[in-house]
Design an enzyme around this catalytic site. Structure first.
Site, PDB file in Angstrom:
ATOM      1  N   LYS A 158      12.165   1.964  -5.356  1.00 26.62           N
ATOM      2  CA  LYS A 158      11.844   3.375  -5.173  1.00 26.62           C
ATOM      3  C   LYS A 158      12.039   3.808  -3.733  1.00 26.62           C
ATOM      4  CE  LYS A 158       8.418   3.581  -8.867  1.00 26.62           C
ATOM      5  NZ  LYS A 158       7.052   3.949  -9.264  1.00 26.62           N
ATOM      6  N   ARG A 292      -0.331  19.505  -4.624  1.00 20.35           N
ATOM      7  CA  ARG A 292      -0.123  20.924  -4.897  1.00 20.35           C
ATOM      8  C   ARG A 292      -0.848  21.307  -6.188  1.00 20.35           C
ATOM      9  NH1 ARG A 292       4.201  17.952  -6.826  1.00 20.35           N
ATOM     10  NH2 ARG A 292       4.434  18.134  -9.083  1.00 20.35           N
ATOM     11  N   ARG A 338       6.022  23.711 -22.090  1.00 26.90           N
ATOM     12  CA  ARG A 338       6.812  24.382 -21.054  1.00 26.90           C
ATOM     13  C   ARG A 338       8.025  24.994 -21.736  1.00 26.90           C
ATOM     14  NH1 ARG A 338       7.202  20.855 -15.518  1.00 26.90           N
ATOM     15  NH2 ARG A 338       5.041  20.120 -15.486  1.00 26.90           N
TER      16      ARG A 338
END
Ligand code: MV4
Length: 448
Positions: A158, A292, A338
């Site tokens: 990663k 966030r 969504r």
């Protein structure tokens, strides 16, 4: 409390934040690009400022323009929403340099959340479960091979500055690893401007569970339960729910406590999400901090009754959390779909265009967060999300039926949308039984 807030975002989330401000008697400043002149967030805010051309880089990502707009309009705080500048530590820093309050975590917590290997190192020291792998950055293929041998293949490499599924490469054996190592570090440098990489054992068929937290500026924290986010395709979530069908009270408490420990360790305040992977044996491992307000925050709002945007604004204004952990309860079951202007039969390719006819679902237990209207033109410049359909039921079964009913009411003409795809998933027996992991959609699509 603030008298005026600038919303540095667009679309449904800008509207969501403007609504909270109205409820709190706070005046609002919208910013918009050329493409968004006709957008609802522009019409519903008290003031609106054009910040440039349609390309995000020239408008919604333009820090100077946004800060200048806040100064010119006398906004005391900026809410960044999600995406765009929401997790930029340099933007948070620029706000404070200009005496503007950034409605989000402190700059240093943002920097820590953005540096995955550093965060991982800190959490290992704290005893938070992380996936077995490197304790720090990995600087050579030989070092990677040693670690891979110890934790066992497959492994995943990663990018330290990556996240949300970007900058990851899987290696199934030692030969793979040598190849993948240089690809991964090259990609990390090119994509994130930093070649740092680390390595973890690759967990097969994990579930993606995230914990919502709130923290004030005085070290008080609460967790608001989990969201199940395993229904995704190429790291784009399609359906989220809260609670998760695989989490019981005991595991929720353990993961919630771990999430708060993570938040405290990085000096986090405001709303945040701690992302975990759950393996087949229901072991949980820390993944990353999403610093966030998230797209899927409404499912948490519906089951806890807490308005996350209200709380974000109150926290940023220096107020203390108005509740403690024992005041927080979850009631019922919430599911979010969504809805994207995209074609599920063509790899979810975005389908911008004019909405010619529109009927939005309504009725008991239904919430629609959207910025679209009849004759609105979905722009090709931005994310294809056109809205979120969220339902609340007494239990999971009722929430599923309610979502099926609400999807059947959702009518959009003129562009392709993902509503029919969602309707099929909501009929799937594995979905209905709660047998879901991050590979669900791949299996669902091959089964068709
Ligand atoms: C993993 C993993 C398996 N093993 N790490 C993708 C998004 C990023 N936050 C982390 N991701 C993953 N990391 C290890 N060691 C599998 C994923 C993953 C995934 C995670 C969350 C949601 C969807 C996913 C889909 C595929 C892979």
């Amino acid at each position: 409390m603030f008298k005026k807030i600038l919303i540095a975002n667009r679309g449904e989330i800008a509207l969501r934040i403007i609504r909270a401000c109205k409820e709190m008697n706070i005046r609002t400043v919208a910013v918009f690009s050329d493409a968004d002149e006709e957008s609802l967030h522009v019409k519903s805010a008290d003031e609106a400022v054009n910040i440039g051309p349609s390309l995000s880089r020239k408008s919604y990502l333009n820090k100077d323009k946004i800060i200048q707009a806040a100064k010119n309009t006398g906004a005391e705080a900026i809410h960044p929403g999600y995406g765009f500048l929401s997790e930029s530590d340099s933007f948070a820093g620029a706000c404070s340099d200009n005496n503007i309050i950034f409605i989000g975590p402190p700059k240093d917590a943002l920097a820590m959340a953005g540096n995955k290997s550093e965060a991982r190192k800190v959490l290992i020291r704290l005893g938070i479960p992380v996936i077995p792998g490197s304790d720090d950055l990995v600087s050579s293929p030989e070092e990677a091979a040693t670690i891979a041998k110890k934790v066992g293949y497959p492994v995943i490499i990663k990018a330290s500055r990556g996240g949300g599924g970007r900058g990851m490469r899987i290696a199934h054996n030692a030969k793979d690893l040598t190849e993948v190592f240089s690809i991964a570090s090259g990609e990390a440098g090119a994509t994130f401007g930093n070649p740092d990489i680390y390595i973890e054992k690759y967990i097969i068929k994990p579930r993606h569970i995230e914990i919502q937290i709130l923290g004030d500026q005085y070290g008080n924290y609460v967790y608001l339960g989990e969201r199940e986010c395993s229904i995704q395709k190429r790291y784009q979530k399609l359906i989220e729910e809260s609670p998760s069908p695989c989490i019981d009270k005991d595991l929720r408490e353990k993961m919630g406590t771990a999430a708060i420990k993570v938040a405290r360790a990085v000096g986090y305040s405001n709303a945040g999400t701690i992302e975990f992977l759950l393996d087949g044996n229901r072991n949980y491992y820390f993944m990353e901090v999403n610093a966030r307000l998230q797209v899927e925050h409404p499912v948490t709002e519906l089951v806890t009754g807490i308005d996350l945007v209200w709380q974000q604004i109150r926290i940023a204004a220096g107020e203390k959390l108005p509740f403690t952990q024992k005041n927080i309860t979850q009631r019922g079951w919430a599911i979010e779909c969504r809805i994207n202007a995209a074609d599920p039969d063509d790899n979810f390719m975005p389908c911008p265009g004019v909405i010619e006819e529109l009927t939005l679902p309504d009725g008991p237990g239904v919430r629609v967060d959207t910025h679209i209207y009849r004759n609105y033109e979905v722009s090709p410049f931005y994310d294809s999300l056109i809205g979120k359909l969220i339902v609340l039921g007494e239990d999971r079964n009722m929430a599923i039926r309610r979502m099926q009913r609400a999807l059947s009411e959702f009518r959009v003409e003129g562009i392709k949308v993902t509503v029919p795809f969602h309707a099929k998933v909501l009929q799937d027996k594995n979905f209905i039984s709660g047998d879901i992991d991050t590979h669900f959609i791949d299996k669902f699509e091959t089964a068709k």
